[in-house]
Design an enzyme around this catalytic site. Structure first.
Site, PDB file in Angstrom:
ATOM      1  N   CYS A   1       8.539   1.437  -5.274  1.00  0.00           N
ATOM      2  CA  CYS A   1       9.244   1.720  -6.402  1.00  0.00           C
ATOM      3  C   CYS A   1       9.668   3.506  -5.770  1.00  0.00           C
ATOM      4  O   CYS A   1      10.781   3.907  -6.385  1.00  0.00           O
ATOM      5  CB  CYS A   1       8.243   1.918  -7.313  1.00  0.00           C
ATOM      6  SG  CYS A   1       8.199   0.402  -8.298  1.00  0.00           S
TER       7      CYS A   1
ATOM      8  N   THR B   1       5.173   0.769 -12.006  1.00  0.00           N
ATOM      9  CA  THR B   1       4.867  -0.090 -10.743  1.00  0.00           C
ATOM     10  C   THR B   1       4.402  -1.458 -11.496  1.00  0.00           C
ATOM     11  O   THR B   1       4.692  -2.385 -10.937  1.00  0.00           O
ATOM     12  CB  THR B   1       3.897   0.371  -9.725  1.00  0.00           C
ATOM     13  OG1 THR B   1       2.500   0.654 -10.429  1.00  0.00           O
ATOM     14  CG2 THR B   1       4.356   1.635  -9.256  1.00  0.00           C
TER      15      THR B   1
ATOM     16  N   LEU C   1       4.493  -4.414  -6.955  1.00  0.00           N
ATOM     17  CA  LEU C   1       4.954  -3.764  -5.640  1.00  0.00           C
ATOM     18  C   LEU C   1       5.003  -2.168  -5.730  1.00  0.00           C
ATOM     19  O   LEU C   1       6.045  -1.607  -6.159  1.00  0.00           O
ATOM     20  CB  LEU C   1       6.048  -4.386  -5.165  1.00  0.00           C
ATOM     21  CG  LEU C   1       5.973  -5.649  -4.262  1.00  0.00           C
ATOM     22  CD1 LEU C   1       7.423  -5.839  -3.748  1.00  0.00           C
ATOM     23  CD2 LEU C   1       5.010  -5.428  -3.345  1.00  0.00           C
ATOM     24  N   HIS C   2       3.740  -1.617  -5.857  1.00  0.00           N
ATOM     25  CA  HIS C   2       3.640  -0.072  -6.224  1.00  0.00           C
ATOM     26  C   HIS C   2       4.722   0.829  -5.280  1.00  0.00           C
ATOM     27  O   HIS C   2       5.421   1.517  -5.847  1.00  0.00           O
ATOM     28  CB  HIS C   2       2.364   0.337  -6.006  1.00  0.00           C
ATOM     29  CG  HIS C   2       1.358  -0.437  -6.489  1.00  0.00           C
ATOM     30  ND1 HIS C   2       1.095  -0.163  -7.953  1.00  0.00           N
ATOM     31  CD2 HIS C   2       0.216  -1.096  -6.267  1.00  0.00           C
ATOM     32  CE1 HIS C   2      -0.025  -1.172  -8.271  1.00  0.00           C
ATOM     33  NE2 HIS C   2      -0.459  -1.668  -7.281  1.00  0.00           N
ATOM     34  N   ASP C   3       4.423   0.790  -4.128  1.00  0.00           N
ATOM     35  CA  ASP C   3       4.965   1.766  -3.050  1.00  0.00           C
ATOM     36  C   ASP C   3       6.469   1.740  -2.921  1.00  0.00           C
ATOM     37  O   ASP C   3       7.239   2.841  -3.041  1.00  0.00           O
ATOM     38  CB  ASP C   3       4.229   1.854  -1.665  1.00  0.00           C
ATOM     39  CG  ASP C   3       3.108   2.469  -1.630  1.00  0.00           C
ATOM     40  OD1 ASP C   3       1.987   2.107  -1.118  1.00  0.00           O
ATOM     41  OD2 ASP C   3       2.419   3.047  -2.954  1.00  0.00           O
TER      42      ASP C   3
END
Ligand code: RIB
Ligand code: CA
Length: 314
Positions: A247, A197, A243-245
């Protein structure tokens, strides 16, 4: 939606969770969102369930079933992340109050009932926050474990190390006992850790593309990422925020944009300094069997092209 993959999104919105949910709802050909289950994490449960409903209405989907789940980790006091996401969890733009209803019943019961009703191996769980709801469901109804198609989650870190402690990533750190249950469950796991991420960073141009859409969802994504990125840019000196989530959802739609290794990943639950660490056996030295596809890289331009194309559709 015959060919669409049936998923349950378990989430603690959070600006990045919000973008992930919008991406999922903008992709009905690929994904059939059976429901959204809120969990305490970035902010307390009363806010994460409210935020989940705000996001669904922003996507024009007041029909989506949103459930409130666990308000605290299995055994520990809740740790939240207002320092990253702001007091509401969705700081940045002014947001309307939600009007769609919260579903009656507990999120854990929804997860259990859905997995029992749907054919075995046809529902994917997509946790974007602490794993409390998932672990509670597995403990309450062990019969559902073998019925889960896959768990595709955002959490953990190895080469990138921790973001809430020197050793641990936030989602795992908040409820390491829950994570341990999930990682030992035997359910096929796909893990999107900070290692990947942190390679999906926002940039001025990428955020401008959302704003240029001239749509409310596009404007919201731009204002959320504008707010969300300040913490990471200050901490890491990076040019943008991970933008972690999103992914997780992007992997479900275009797994070819990502690469990783099938390895053993265990959760540290006892360490004085390392509790919540994902001990990822990237070099295969432990002799422990692989239990997760641990993703290490992403085509960032391809990821943002997908995200922009889909958000534009809302
Ligand atoms: O460490 C990043 C994760 O913690 C993301 O899911 C973010 O939303 C927070 O929940
Ligand atoms: Ca999250």
């Amino acid at each position: 939606m015959t060919d669409a993959r049936k998923i349950i999104i378990d989430t603690d919105p959070g600006q990045d969770d919000a973008v992930a949910i919008l991406l999922a709802l903008a992709s009905p050909v690929e994904l059939d969102v059976l429901g959204i289950t809120a969990v305490a994490g970035n902010v307390p449960l009363a806010l994460t369930e409210r935020n989940a409903r705000i996001i669904c209405e922003l996507a024009g989907r007041p029909d989506i079933k949103v459930f409130a789940g666990c308000a605290a980790p299995l055994k520990r006091r809740l740790v939240t992340a207002e320092h990253v996401h702001g007091k509401t969890g969705l700081d940045g733009p002014q947001l309307p109050d939600p009007t769609m209803p919260l579903q009656p019943g507990h999120a854990v019961d929804f997860i259990i009932e859905t997995l029992r009703q749907e054919p075995p191996g046809t529902v994917t769980l997509c946790p974007l926050g602490p794993l409390t709801n998932i672990a509670q469901a597995f403990q309450t109804a062990p019969d559902i474990i073998d019925r889960v198609q896959q768990i595709v989650l955002m959490g953990g870190a190895y080469f990138e190390v921790g973001n809430i402690t020197p050793a641990a990533e936030f989602n795992i750190y908040v409820d390491p006992e829950a994570a341990d249950i999930v990682f030992r469950s035997g359910v096929p796991l796909v893990v999107l850790p900070l290692d990947v991420t942190h390679k999906a960073l926002t940039t001025r141009d990428r955020i401008a593309a959302f704003r240029a859409m001239g749509t409310e969802p596009g404007r919201m994504v731009a204002e959320w990422t504008d707010f969300f990125e300040r913490f990471d840019m200050q901490k890491y000196g990076s040019q943008g925020a991970p933008l972690h989530d999103p992914c997780v959802i992007a992997w479900l739609i275009r797994s070819d944009l990502f690469a990783g290794r099938h390895i053993n990943v265990m959760i540290e639950t006892q360490g004085e300094f390392t509790t919540g660490m994902t001990v990822a056996d990237w070099w295969g030295v432990s002799g422990r069997p692989a239990n997760a596809l641990f993703i290490g890289s992403v085509d960032a331009d391809g990821f943002y092209a997908l995200l922009t194309d889909r958000i534009r559709r809302l």
